[in-house]
Scaffold this active site. Structure first.
Site, PDB file in Angstrom:
ATOM      1  N   GLU A 148      17.006 -79.061  -2.408  1.00 25.78           N
ATOM      2  CA  GLU A 148      16.812 -80.468  -2.768  1.00 25.78           C
ATOM      3  C   GLU A 148      18.165 -81.167  -2.884  1.00 25.78           C
ATOM      4  OE1 GLU A 148      16.656 -82.870  -6.693  1.00 25.78           O
ATOM      5  OE2 GLU A 148      15.332 -81.129  -6.785  1.00 25.78           O
ATOM      6  N   HIS A 149      19.129 -80.501  -3.494  1.00 19.73           N
ATOM      7  CA  HIS A 149      20.473 -81.088  -3.625  1.00 19.73           C
ATOM      8  C   HIS A 149      21.172 -81.173  -2.275  1.00 19.73           C
ATOM      9  CE1 HIS A 149      21.077 -81.331  -8.079  1.00 19.73           C
ATOM     10  NE2 HIS A 149      20.013 -80.544  -8.041  1.00 19.73           N
ATOM     11  N   HIS A 160      15.236 -75.567  -5.139  1.00 20.27           N
ATOM     12  CA  HIS A 160      15.953 -76.594  -5.900  1.00 20.27           C
ATOM     13  C   HIS A 160      17.344 -76.832  -5.323  1.00 20.27           C
ATOM     14  CE1 HIS A 160      18.169 -77.886  -9.738  1.00 20.27           C
ATOM     15  NE2 HIS A 160      17.509 -78.926  -9.286  1.00 20.27           N
ATOM     16  N   GLU A 177      23.947 -78.055 -13.634  1.00 19.85           N
ATOM     17  CA  GLU A 177      22.684 -78.615 -14.131  1.00 19.85           C
ATOM     18  C   GLU A 177      21.945 -77.594 -14.982  1.00 19.85           C
ATOM     19  OE1 GLU A 177      18.355 -80.101 -12.398  1.00 19.85           O
ATOM     20  OE2 GLU A 177      20.109 -80.189 -11.088  1.00 19.85           O
TER      21      GLU A 177
END
Length: 444
Positions: A63-64, A60, A142
């Site tokens: 992904e950023h 994850h 997040e």
């Protein structure tokens, strides 16, 4: 480049062609000239199931990082170029994959392909400590916003950890833990990219108002020179027994607006006929306001304000049937749980009625056609079936497979799986006034 073109029966006239570059990149194209737009979707075969203990959240986090700049596109340039051209974009991470996607006006398709190729081929040139720290903070924030600081936000993480035992590749969720996010180093990120972000570990689909020959020429031009990489290890085995064997429970006392009963049932793997049957069973039981649980708990008994039952499809581990009931007023959870078990037992004993089967199949058919009817949805499904099942053409016949399932198959999967010995249960109890007073006193 070799290719196949198939017009599948039951696909509503939709077709897709498949190609493969010399470096291993799989390409799937689907023409649709209804509107002057094109969708680009890129799936990498990497998700949280590929992570190791102590380094959760890397998929994850990466992904950023993929939006943080590459060799030719600095900083926030990827967003700026796509949105400036009238397009939209995003990326997501799951247990089983990481995907990136753009929907563009047709005349801007080449720009989207160039952008995806540039970060696949050159992200390491731009990856530094500053971008790493920047996106680490974004991901941690997040996590706070979506998990830690919202009512019931920890449910997915807690139920997943219960349903999949310690050491299982699906035991942790893609968001990762705060400790592991803090521990991730720049070299961890670089090694992750070198291992997984290679053309031979990806599928690229382009759907919409395209010229296939021109699109393939652009793909070869921009992606063809990116070298493949053979260092990837297969994900750890996610095989488990069909059922959990005994009920697992956890009670959570938090500041939530109402009591809640949530449960995860172990169900068949995605890609199987049994999984489609389970999807239909959960739709009859908890898919919308016409479902059995909504009618029983919300309408008749008025013990709940919401009751839903949905399917989390997974290919590399048992799927999960996800029950979510929010209680009404001061209703206690045991009363809700008894009613749920009564309805599940009745369904297992009797199966769905013909009317329920027709309604559930129509509901799932509509959801599938909604996805395949948009260029972005079809691009995503073509990638999904290519990455997880090896055949993108399966996306075009998914509707027919759901319609082929019988009521007997739906009853059989319910009888085998939807019982108390095959679930992980999470009970939320609101913090009482006394407990709030204790907490406030402890902080003073």
């Amino acid at each position: 480049m070799g290719h196949t073109a198939t017009g599948q029966a039951g696909s509503g006239g939709l077709t897709a062609t498949e190609h493969r570059l010399a470096n291993g990149l799989r390409v799937v194209l689907s023409e649709d000239h209804l509107t002057p737009v094109a969708a680009v979707c890129l799936w990498y075969d990497v998700g949280s199931r590929h992570e190791v203990e102590g380094r959760t959240g890397l998929a994850h986090l990466f992904e950023h990082l993929m939006f943080q700049g590459s060799a030719q596109v600095k900083g926030n340039g990827h967003f700026e170029l796509v949105q400036g051209a009238g397009g939209s974009l995003n990326g997501t991470t799951s247990f089983e994959r990481t995907n990136y996607f753009e929907t563009m006006p047709t005349h801007q398709l080449e720009l989207a392909l160039w952008l995806e190729a540039d970060r696949m081929g050159s992200l390491l040139a731009a990856l530094d400590d500053e971008s790493m720290e920047n996106q680490r903070d974004v991901v941690k924030n997040e996590r706070r916003q979506r998990y830690d600081n919202v009512p019931y936000g920890t449910a997915f993480e807690k139920l997943t950890a219960l349903a999949y035992p310690e050491g299982h590749p699906y035991h942790h969720t893609p968001i990762g833990s705060m400790a592991d996010l803090d521990a991730a180093t720049l070299e961890d990120a670089r090694a992750f990219f070198r291992t997984y972000y290679a053309p031979n570990n990806a599928v690229l689909s382009v759907v919409g108002d395209i010229d296939p020959e021109e699109t393939l020429a652009w793909i070869e031009k921009y992606f063809g020179s990116i070298p493949s990489h053979d260092g990837k290890q297969p994900p750890r085995d996610g095989t488990l027994p069909d059922t959990i064997g005994s009920q697992l429970r956890e009670e959570v006392v938090e500041e939530v607006p109402a009591r809640a009963l949530m449960a995860a049932y172990r169900l068949p793997h995605d890609g199987t006929r049994e999984c489609d049957a389970a999807d239909l069973a959960l739709t009859v039981l908890g898919g919308g306001e016409s479902s059995r649980l909504h009618n029983r708990l919300v309408r008749r008994d008025q013990t709940a304000v919401a009751a839903g039952f949905g399917l989390l499809r997974l290919a590399g581990a048992p799927s999960l049937g996800w029950l979510d009931v929010k209680t009404s007023g001061g209703v206690e959870v045991p009363r809700i749980e008894a009613a749920v078990d009564e309805e599940l037992a009745r369904f297992a004993a009797e199966g769905p009625t013909p009317e329920e089967m027709e309604r559930a199949q129509a509901q799932l058919e509509r959801e599938w056609l909604d996805r395949l009817g948009t260029v972005a949805g079809r691009a995503d499904e073509l990638c999904r079936y290519a990455v997880l099942f090896g055949d993108p053409q399966l996306a075009l016949t998914a509707v027919q497979r759901v319609l082929d399932v019988t009521a007997e198959e739906v009853q059989a999967v319910a009888k085998a799986r939807l019982h108390p010995d095959n679930r992980a249960v999470l009970v939320y109890e609101p913090v009482t006034a006394d407990e709030n007073d204790d907490t406030e006193g402890a902080d003073q």
